[in-house]
Enzyme design. Structure first.
Site, short mmCIF file in Angstrom:
data_model
loop_
_atom_site.label_atom_id
_atom_site.label_comp_id
_atom_site.label_asym_id
_atom_site.label_seq_id
_atom_site.Cartn_x
_atom_site.Cartn_y
_atom_site.Cartn_z
N GLY A 221 -3.19 -14.37 0.30
CA GLY A 221 -3.38 -15.15 -0.91
C GLY A 221 -4.82 -15.61 -1.03
N ARG A 222 -5.11 -16.26 -2.17
CA ARG A 222 -6.44 -16.82 -2.43
C ARG A 222 -7.55 -15.82 -2.12
NH1 ARG A 222 -6.30 -23.31 -0.85
NH2 ARG A 222 -4.48 -23.78 -2.15
N SER A 223 -7.44 -14.66 -2.73
CA SER A 223 -8.43 -13.61 -2.44
C SER A 223 -8.96 -12.94 -3.72
CB SER A 223 -7.79 -12.55 -1.54
OG SER A 223 -7.26 -13.09 -0.37
N LEU B 106 -10.64 -17.25 -0.48
CA LEU B 106 -11.73 -17.83 -1.26
C LEU B 106 -11.14 -18.80 -2.28
CD1 LEU B 106 -12.31 -14.40 -1.25
CD2 LEU B 106 -14.57 -15.33 -1.78
N GLN C 9 -10.37 -22.39 4.56
CA GLN C 9 -10.99 -21.37 3.72
C GLN C 9 -12.13 -20.62 4.40
OE1 GLN C 9 -8.34 -22.23 0.76
NE2 GLN C 9 -9.80 -20.54 0.81
#
EC number: 4.2.2.10
Length: 370
Positions: free
Chosen positions: A244-246, A223, A186
């Site tokens: 992804g994961r943004s 994040l 991350q």
């Protein structure tokens, strides 16, 4: 944990500006005399000391090899391997399951960041202050400012190889003009304990990588927000080349994204579970075909023209519309969580068009005058 009140201490003159949004009032090292470490050992000593510190660094602090190497079991669970642009996963949490494993050697320094103590300011002098091979951890601490540095090269071939900035059980932390790049996992990792009064501003999440879990040069690990009651202002940041994961907006996180730019995303930006809550206003989405992953179960407000006045009661002003270029739809009007903004310091929002070009050029460790 109980946190001390720091309003009586002035912010050091080594810091540019003051914290916008939820972290307003943070003072870091306060009026402590600035120190200028020249070695990685000196830097670690200052960051972990029990007294307030204003720390100024210049140039590259190279941690690679400083703590030796360690052998782990890893496996290939993605469609590509590190030999052809992918990532392997370290089997530290049993993620390999029944997949065959093999030995890999990682750099120990990159695996876990420096445990920064309370009442610290870390500022990079000029545009070349870099932590190479070492991240930063904030666990059970408060009143910290990190400004104008880059964190890079944390075992990027391996998932679980290293997070750039890790938060757990914290209060009043301001991350400003920070570039993160080439990581094992991350860029920002918020654990399940509560993180209150956090601001991330003017920072560059550079997801372009030689080792991609999605096999396309984009990082999936942007994040991770899973805190039990986190409060995060996300202001004037540049989120580039992710898949992804943004963010991954989960837990019970209150996320206020203002005047930030998402660009060139190959998968999706927002995902999440549980009760993540996100207000997005005045942002730019440029070439983000899927802004919200299907199945998102939290609450989102995307500031459409028809509902801008819904922000007035809790924010004291109308919300500001987002802007979209070659991007997917983003139409959400959940406002049941707006009561959580009451009595919190709220950052102002400019029009999306006014920040579309300035945020990408200004974000990251670009302050030449510090």
């Amino acid at each position: 944990m109980a946190f001390a009140h720091h309003a009586e201490a002035a912010q050091s003159s080594i810091v540019s500006g003051s914290a916008p949004g939820f972290a307003a009032g943070v003072t870091g090292g306060g009026d402590a005399t600035p120190v200028y470490p020249t070695t990685i050992d000196e830097l670690k000593e200052y960051l972990t000391s029990s007294s307030p510190q204003n720390i100024v660094i210049e140039g590259t602090f190279d941690f690679v090899g400083s703590e030796g190497t360690k052998t782990y079991q890893a496996c290939n669970i993605y469609d590509c391997t590190p030999d052809n642009g992918g990532q392997a996963i370290l089997n530290t949490l049993g993620g390999c399951g029944d997949t065959s494993t093999y030995d890999v050697t990682i750099d120990v320094a990159g695996y876990q960041g420096i445990n920064v103590a309370s009442d610290k300011t870390l500022v990079g002098k000029g545009t070349g202050a870099v932590l190479n091979g070492k991240g930063l951890r904030f666990v059970g601490v408060s009143n910290i400012i990190i400004q104008n540095i880059e964190i890079t090269n944390l075992n990027p071939k391996y998932v679980w190889g290293g997070d750039a900035l890790t938060f757990s059980d914290t209060n009043q932390i301001w991350i400003d003009h920070v570039t993160t790049s080439s990581l094992g996992r991350q860029h920002y990792s918020f654990g399940q304990e509560s993180d209150n009064a956090i601001t991330i501003s003017n920072s560059f999440i550079n997801g372009k990588t030689d080792y991609s879990a999605t096999c396309d040069g984009h990082t999936y690990w942007g994040l991770e927000l899973v805190g039990s009651s986190d409060q995060i202002t996300f202001y004037k940041n540049y989120v580039y080349y992710t898949s992804g994961r943004s963010p991954a907006l989960s837990g019970n996180t209150l996320f206020h994204a203002v005047n930030s730019v998402w660009a060139d995303n190959s998968g999706h930006a927002i995902e999440g579970t549980d009760n993540g809550m996100g207000l997005f206003e005045g942002n730019v989405f440029n070439n983000v075909p899927t802004i919200v992953q299907s199945g998102f179960v939290g609450q989102l407000f995307s500031s459409e023209s028809a509902n801008l006045s819904q922000c007035e009661t809790s924010l004291g002003r109308d919300c500001v519309t987002n802007a979209y270029t070659s991007s997917g739809s983003f139409s959400y009007d959940d406002d049941g969580f707006f009561v959580d903004f009451e009595n919190l310091p709220i950052v102002s929002a400019a029009s999306a068009s006014s920040i579309a070009s300035t945020v990408p050029s200004d974000a990251g460790n670009t302050l030449s005058s510090t």
